[in-house]
Design a protein around this motif. Structure first.
Motif, PDB file in Angstrom:
ATOM      1  N   ASN A 401       0.853  -1.199   0.000  1.00 62.23           N
ATOM      2  CA  ASN A 401       0.000   0.000   0.000  1.00 62.23           C
ATOM      3  C   ASN A 401       0.881   1.238   0.000  1.00 62.23           C
ATOM      4  OD1 ASN A 401      -2.426  -1.550   0.469  1.00 62.23           O
ATOM      5  ND2 ASN A 401      -1.687  -1.815   2.577  1.00 62.23           N
ATOM      6  N   LEU A 402       0.411   2.288  -0.669  1.00 59.56           N
ATOM      7  CA  LEU A 402       1.163   3.540  -0.652  1.00 59.56           C
ATOM      8  C   LEU A 402       1.097   4.156   0.744  1.00 59.56           C
ATOM      9  CD1 LEU A 402       2.696   5.636  -2.523  1.00 59.56           C
ATOM     10  CD2 LEU A 402       0.573   6.948  -2.432  1.00 59.56           C
ATOM     11  N   VAL A 403       2.268   4.435   1.329  1.00 57.67           N
ATOM     12  CA  VAL A 403       2.342   5.055   2.649  1.00 57.67           C
ATOM     13  C   VAL A 403       2.548   6.569   2.505  1.00 57.67           C
ATOM     14  CG1 VAL A 403       3.731   5.191   4.770  1.00 57.67           C
ATOM     15  CG2 VAL A 403       3.206   2.961   3.753  1.00 57.67           C
ATOM     16  N   ALA A 404       3.424   6.952   1.564  1.00 55.35           N
ATOM     17  CA  ALA A 404       3.733   8.380   1.401  1.00 55.35           C
ATOM     18  C   ALA A 404       4.482   8.606   0.096  1.00 55.35           C
ATOM     19  CB  ALA A 404       4.600   8.865   2.568  1.00 55.35           C
ATOM     20  N   ILE A 405       4.555   9.883  -0.290  1.00 50.94           N
ATOM     21  CA  ILE A 405       5.486  10.319  -1.333  1.00 50.94           C
ATOM     22  C   ILE A 405       6.609  11.053  -0.603  1.00 50.94           C
ATOM     23  CG2 ILE A 405       5.804  11.821  -3.359  1.00 50.94           C
ATOM     24  CD1 ILE A 405       4.017   9.373  -3.863  1.00 50.94           C
ATOM     25  N   PHE A 406       7.851  10.776  -1.018  1.00 49.87           N
ATOM     26  CA  PHE A 406       8.997  11.388  -0.335  1.00 49.87           C
ATOM     27  C   PHE A 406       9.851  12.143  -1.340  1.00 49.87           C
ATOM     28  CE2 PHE A 406      13.457  10.724   1.412  1.00 49.87           C
ATOM     29  CZ  PHE A 406      13.339  11.679   2.418  1.00 49.87           C
ATOM     30  N   TYR A 407      10.101  13.423  -1.042  1.00 44.63           N
ATOM     31  CA  TYR A 407      10.987  14.262  -1.866  1.00 44.63           C
ATOM     32  C   TYR A 407      12.303  14.447  -1.116  1.00 44.63           C
ATOM     33  CZ  TYR A 407       6.645  15.899  -4.196  1.00 44.63           C
ATOM     34  OH  TYR A 407       5.454  15.986  -4.876  1.00 44.63           O
ATOM     35  N   ALA A 408      13.444  14.335  -1.811  1.00 42.96           N
ATOM     36  CA  ALA A 408      14.744  14.543  -1.171  1.00 42.96           C
ATOM     37  C   ALA A 408      15.527  15.586  -1.973  1.00 42.96           C
ATOM     38  CB  ALA A 408      15.510  13.222  -1.116  1.00 42.96           C
ATOM     39  N   ASP A 409      15.979  16.636  -1.285  1.00 41.16           N
ATOM     40  CA  ASP A 409      16.635  17.778  -1.944  1.00 41.16           C
ATOM     41  C   ASP A 409      17.896  18.098  -1.143  1.00 41.16           C
ATOM     42  OD1 ASP A 409      17.368  20.199  -2.998  1.00 41.16           O
ATOM     43  OD2 ASP A 409      15.508  21.255  -2.507  1.00 41.16           O
ATOM     44  N   PHE A 410      19.066  17.733  -1.682  1.00 43.92           N
ATOM     45  CA  PHE A 410      20.251  17.661  -0.818  1.00 43.92           C
ATOM     46  C   PHE A 410      21.372  18.696  -0.993  1.00 43.92           C
ATOM     47  CE2 PHE A 410      19.071  12.977  -0.297  1.00 43.92           C
ATOM     48  CZ  PHE A 410      18.569  13.189   0.971  1.00 43.92           C
TER      49      PHE A 410
END
Length: 675
Positions: A401-410
């Motif tokens: 199941n989809l739990v979340a969308i995660f964006y990473a900006d480093f």
């Protein structure tokens, strides 16, 4: 309708960044505010008796279009800003604070909330519903709903002014950070600096079509410079520039802004019947009162100060023996600490960095989350992003199941503020049987890959990544009904527990084995390095603790007393630091003028929270250690009682349900080597 105010026709309803034009924002804000006002009016004008559902719940779900728009705009204003965006922020912030006041000062709406609140005992509400009702009632009573009309107007003026001042404060800090550069053309000035830092400085100079090397006040440039550069005069130049941000009597000076913010906050608190701003803030915190915070900080100070003084004396005598330094100055601290640490542990960041390639560390954080909570992170390329460097992931559970969308900006950029933070583009809630999953983002400033090397992290950056990822998990695993209680919407001195506990895994051989591989040879980090990381974890912990406590005490000094008599910022600061100061004062420098946490972020009267949460996290991690750091039962208890619960119940209730007892400070003192 603007693209920004409708349901996004995108995968998982993610923000359509590439389709947003700068001129869309102001009309969208006007439209979203009008929509939210109409939703509020519908509640106020409902002829039925006020009930929990038609008033309190209805209100919690109003303004979702505005919330979504605000999160997009203000997140980008921190991570990808432009002069135009900053102008828009100055234009819309007062509108938003005015709208917030339109709600909390709406007498008819408050009457309905109050009517429901008065029947609280008869309503048979569950703990989450009870919390929501209390929180809604307090959001009115704590923001002036019980005030007479003239005082309500006064409050509106103060809030408008405060929102403008804190934006101005942040813009000045960013402008000052961007305004300074150290341009070097003589190679011998680079002595001591790590190869990667030199290469990054060369690339920066090249991008500006200049010869030589350029160093800036951005952390990935500044921190290695003051830690490794052998040239003491240049370290001094950098350190003074860093400490002088917005304290230079120029157009970006923040002295007047700080005084104005502190005084307006005090005035606002008085207007609402509180003794000081800290009394107002702490009523909704685990710590409850300024007295409790002062006693917490001073108690730790009594334990840490002797250790800090001893460490400082050791450092001073080391610097004297090594280089004949007669007086240790602020620009010597990091440099000689690093040298002493290398001598004691034969361990430095440059030795460790090859084992901490950013991609592998991130994958390691994902693996830790999978072992603890059964989550998988899959990078996807069909979700819109606001900058090409951002990475996007679908997060799923064991049932797919989809739990979340995660964006990473480093990586650092010109339009991005310094530091590291977690934020969200869409919060979690359950409506009409649908569990809306959150869109979470981590933003950091790590060294960029160069032509010859990937992005290699210092150990400190490894813990930063895990820290922000811990906040991220708090957002991703949110599972509450009401949006205002979801994810990180918890008491501020509880919010650092999920982030700080994650840092502990960075010190465990079992966890390091998952991601600390040499970027060239793929060799796992040698066990003696791991032991040294653990041993050196409490190196100069007294000094580090003293520094944190000095910031917490400065924050409380601004907010826990009447600031109206303060006329000179520097004099006031010097008085506050008297009890925690070890280095000689630098007259060109001030802390408060760039103390963004408390004058721009939400940490006013809350900086102590880092230490407060450290007590919680040391105590909580001890429970993992007793049962195995990847123990699934303990992890499930932490997920189900802390991470997923958001602000649905009092944090101490949630904590005790997880741990079986209240936290004890001994675990922290033991870990810090202060016992």
């Amino acid at each position: 309708m603007s693209i920004l105010t409708q349901h996004f026709n995108t995968k998982h309803n993610t923000a359509p960044f590439s389709q947003i034009k700068i001129e869309d924002y102001v009309p969208a804000f006007n439209e979203a505010i009008a929509l939210a006002k109409a939703e509020i009016d519908a509640i106020v004008n409902n002829p039925d008796e006020p009930t929990f559902e038609n008033t309190v719940v209805a209100m919690d779900f109003t303004g979702d279009v505005l919330d979504r728009l605000s999160s997009i705009f203000f997140n980008l204003n921190s991570a990808e800003t432009t002069d135009e965006m900053q102008k828009i922020a100055q234009e819309v912030s007062p509108l938003l604070s005015e709208f917030g006041n339109d709600i909390t000062l709406n007498a008819a709406l408050f009457a309905k909330i109050k009517a429901v609140h008065e029947q609280k005992e008869k309503l048979n509400l569950n703990p989450e519903q009870t919390t929501l009702l209390d929180k809604k009632y307090k959001s009115f009573s704590r923001n002036g709903a019980n005030l007479p009309e003239d005082k309500k107007e006064n409050l509106r003026e103060i809030d408008k002014e405060l929102s403008k001042l804190s934006l101005q404060f942040g813009e000045n800090v960013l402008a000052e950070t961007n305004a300074f550069e150290l341009h070097l053309t003589d190679e011998k000035d680079l002595a001591g600096l790590p190869e990667g830092t030199i290469e990054a400085a060369r690339l920066l100079a090249k991008s500006q079509e200049k010869e030589g090397w350029i160093f800036t006040l951005d952390y990935p440039s500044y921190i290695p410079f003051v830690t490794y550069a052998d040239n003491r005069e240049l370290r001094k130049k950098m350190a003074i520039a860093f400490g002088a941000k917005a304290f230079q009597n120029n157009e970006f000076d923040n002295q007047e802004n700080v005084l104005a913010i502190a005084k307006l906050r005090f005035k606002r608190a008085n207007l609402l019947g509180y003794k000081t701003h800290a009394h107002f803030v702490l009523e909704e915190r685990m710590a409850e009162s300024p007295e409790k915070v002062f006693s917490f900080l001073n108690d730790l100070l009594a334990k840490a100060k002797p250790a800090a003084q001893k460490e400082f004396a050791e450092l001073a005598s080391f610097a004297k023996d090594l280089d004949g330094i007669e007086q240790l100055e602020k620009w010597d601290g990091a440099y000689y600490s690093e040298k002493l640490k290398q001598q004691l542990f034969n361990l430095d960041d440059e030795k460790l960095k090859p084992y901490f390639q950013l991609e592998k560390v991130l994958a390691g954080a994902f693996t830790v989350a999978q072992k603890l909570y059964g989550l998988t992170f899959t990078e996807v390329f069909d979700i819109d992003k606001y900058h090409e460097e951002v990475m996007t992931y679908e997060v799923k559970d064991t049932e797919n199941n989809l739990v979340a969308i995660f964006y990473a900006d480093f990586f650092p950029r010109r339009g991005k503020r310094n530091g590291a933070w977690m934020t969200s583009f869409k919060s979690q809630s359950i409506k009409d049987g649908t569990n809306e999953r959150p869109h979470i983002s981590n933003v950091c400033n790590f060294t960029k890959p160069t032509e010859t090397k990937p992005s290699l992290l210092t150990f400190n950056e490894v813990t930063t990544l895990f820290h922000e990822f811990g906040h991220g998990l708090h957002g991703m695993l949110a599972n509450t009904t009401y949006p205002s209680l979801s994810g990180t919407s918890v008491f501020w001195d509880f919010v650092e527990l999920p982030s700080q506990i994650m840092e502990n895994w960075c010190y465990e051989p079992e966890a390091l084995a998952l991601f600390a591989n040499h970027y060239e040879t793929n060799e796992v980090i040698p066990i003696e390095y791991v032991q040294k990381i653990k041993e050196s974890a409490s190196f100069q912990e007294g000094l580090a603790t003293l520094r944190q406590l000095s910031f917490g005490l400065l924050d409380m000094a601004w907010h826990g007393q009447d600031p109206t008599a303060i006329t000179d910022l520097k004099t006031f600061e010097t008085e506050q630091f008297a009890n925690t100061q070890l280095y000689p004062d630098v007259k060109e420098n001030a802390m408060s003028t760039a103390f963004s946490h408390i004058f721009q972020g939400g940490y006013s009267s809350g900086y102590y929270s880092y230490k407060w949460a450290e007590v919680l996290d040391a105590d909580a991690f001890e429970y993992f250690q007793e049962n195995g750091i990847f123990n699934y039962e303990v992890a499930a208890k932490f997920r189900d009682n802390v991470l997923s619960k958001g602000g649905t119940e009092h944090p101490m209730t949630l904590y005790k349900r997880f741990r079986g007892q209240e936290p004890k400070p001994e675990a922290l003192l033991k870990r810090a080597g202060l016992l």
